[in-house]
Design an enzyme around this catalytic site. Structure first.
Site, PDB file in Angstrom:
ATOM      1  CG  HIS A 113      -1.904  -1.128   1.165  1.00  0.00           C
ATOM      2  ND1 HIS A 113      -2.590  -1.255   2.122  1.00  0.00           N
ATOM      3  CD2 HIS A 113      -2.244  -2.001   0.318  1.00  0.00           C
ATOM      4  CE1 HIS A 113      -3.505  -2.426   2.158  1.00  0.00           C
ATOM      5  NE2 HIS A 113      -3.317  -2.724   0.662  1.00  0.00           N
ATOM      6  NE  ARG A 355      -7.313  -8.232   4.122  1.00  0.00           N
ATOM      7  CZ  ARG A 355      -8.051  -7.461   3.986  1.00  0.00           C
ATOM      8  NH1 ARG A 355      -8.538  -7.353   2.792  1.00  0.00           N
ATOM      9  NH2 ARG A 355      -8.423  -6.515   4.876  1.00  0.00           N
ATOM     10  CG  PHE A 356       1.369  -9.953   4.034  1.00  0.00           C
ATOM     11  CD1 PHE A 356       1.732 -10.403   5.451  1.00  0.00           C
ATOM     12  CD2 PHE A 356       1.088 -11.166   3.301  1.00  0.00           C
ATOM     13  CE1 PHE A 356       1.596 -11.996   5.759  1.00  0.00           C
ATOM     14  CE2 PHE A 356       0.904 -12.412   3.547  1.00  0.00           C
ATOM     15  CZ  PHE A 356       1.143 -12.675   4.958  1.00  0.00           C
ATOM     16  CB  CYS A 357       0.332  -3.290   4.142  1.00  0.00           C
ATOM     17  SG  CYS A 357      -0.182  -2.796   5.876  1.00  0.00           S
ATOM     18  CB  ALA A 358       0.173  -6.607  -0.438  1.00  0.00           C
TER      19      ALA A 358
END
Length: 401
Positions: A113, A355-358
């Site tokens: 993100h 979700r790993f900022c993705a």
């Protein structure tokens, strides 16, 4: 490879036993190198305000801060006229650059993100990354040829899968169509040597806390003209060359610095800059040896997980070859958070889940609820990797009974 803080830390398990902590969450934040801690401790002993102080300690702190800037420039192979700006982290760096870009930005949907959202300010075009590296390069070229853009901004290494994009080829494509290229190197810089000069990268962003220097600083390095032409990222002391009061007009007239000072208003994070520079020196010394060790451990982890029924490793591109030490996976029938809690509570292993900022790329990979991510670093051992594989195998076996 190098001594990291907390390498001998023991943690409690739910059965009351204690085990040495296996930190497999380097991609989120890496522990400090002991060499970094020593450099910061030395700087603390002579710490004082920088840039405008005549006192001896102010001069010493100023020298350390500017020396750190020069060390970072050398670490990333910056050109002589590039600016090295100290920021808070990668996200901060990319938000700063977003204020300076004179036009639209093209990005992939595979981005963190931090490299997806800041560009909304000036206009962003998102390219869906096809299933191959070659297809992705072709899609980027098609988008840039369709309509001019000021900047192509891409990840150097995926924070989800660790896969590395061919940055040199992407730079050539961007330049062919009159665009510049920015690389989010948050995951690449801790693992591989980077040279702006040799690769054609125009702008590079990374974080200290992923570079074994968790003292609250990040870096943006790149070409001076956009940075000097844009309004300061923050308004305040240090960024100003001259401020003239105009009582009649009830206003002030401001002349801003050019160079890094333009975007470093306020008292800078001297210790953070010193920490990044110390990490850069240590990583430069270790890079080739560390990369080879990391490849061995990553292959060991991938192979071990592949042998366990019901475990699937995530990959974005079918033809990717180069990767850093990041492996994301799912376990059939077990939620990612449940896997992560099991590893922590029962085995003393730290991983990341979610979700790993993705979010866009994780959803497109078919795991909208996220995955488990194990990430390796300088303190990771073969024993740590085998502990993780054995723990996952135990979890799956227990579920199947």
């Amino acid at each position: 490879m190098a001594v990291v803080s907390g390498a001998a830390e023991y943690v409690p398990l739910t059965d009351g036993a204690t085990v040495r902590y296996a930190n497999l969450d380097y991609a989120a934040s890496a522990p400090a190198l002991e060499a970094v801690q020593r450099a910061v401790a030395t700087a603390l002993g002579e710490y004082a305000s920088v840039h405008r102080g005549a006192g001896y300690l102010s001069q010493r702190s100023t020298a350390r801060y500017e020396s750190a800037r020069a060390t970072v420039a050398e670490f990333v192979g910056a050109r002589d006229d590039d600016h090295v700006i100290f920021t808070g982290n990668t996200t901060d760096s990319l938000n700063l650059l977003a204020r300076c870009v004179p036009g639209e930005v093209v990005v992939l949907d595979a981005e963190h993100h931090a490299n997806l959202l800041p560009w909304q300010h000036g206009g962003v075009r998102v390219v869906c990354a096809p299933l191959s590296i070659e297809g992705t390069l072709a899609a980027v070229e098609a988008e840039l040829s369709r309509r001019p853009a000021a900047l192509l901004s891409v990840t150097g290494a995926s924070n989800v899968t660790g896969e590395v994009l061919p940055v040199r080829r992407l730079a050539a494509i961007a330049h062919r169509y009159g665009a510049r290229i920015c690389v989010d190197a948050a995951q690449l810089a801790p693992h591989r040597r980077i040279s702006l000069r040799d690769s054609g990268i125009d702008y590079l962003a990374f974080s200290g806390h992923k570079l074994y220097a968790p003292y609250g600083a990040g870096v943006l390095v790149g070409r001076a003209d956009w940075l000097d032409d844009a309004d300061p990222y923050r308004y305040g002391g240090g960024a100003t060359y001259e401020v003239i009061g105009k009582p009649v007009a009830r206003s002030v007239e401001v002349a801003w610095h050019t160079g890094p000072a333009r975007h470093e208003a306020g008292s800078p994070n001297v210790l953070g800059a010193v920490a990044i520079a110390a990490a850069a020196v240590e990583l430069t010394r270790l890079t080739d040896e560390a990369a080879e060790h990391e490849r061995f451990l990553t292959e060991l982890l991938s192979a071990g997980l592949a042998d366990i029924d019901g475990v699937r490793e995530l990959r974005i591109w079918v033809d990717s070859v180069e990767r850093v030490g990041i492996v994301a996976f799912t376990v059939d029938g077990v939620a990612p958070r449940e896997v992560a809690e099991y590893l922590s509570d029962q085995h003393g292993i730290g991983v990341r889940d979610g979700r790993f900022c993705a979010h866009p790329i994780v959803a497109r990979l078919g795991v909208p609820d996220g995955a488990v991510r194990a990430s390796l670093g300088l303190g990771t051992t073969e024993t740590d990797v085998r502990r993780l594989v054995d723990a996952i195998a135990e979890l799956v076996t227990g579920r199947n009974k």
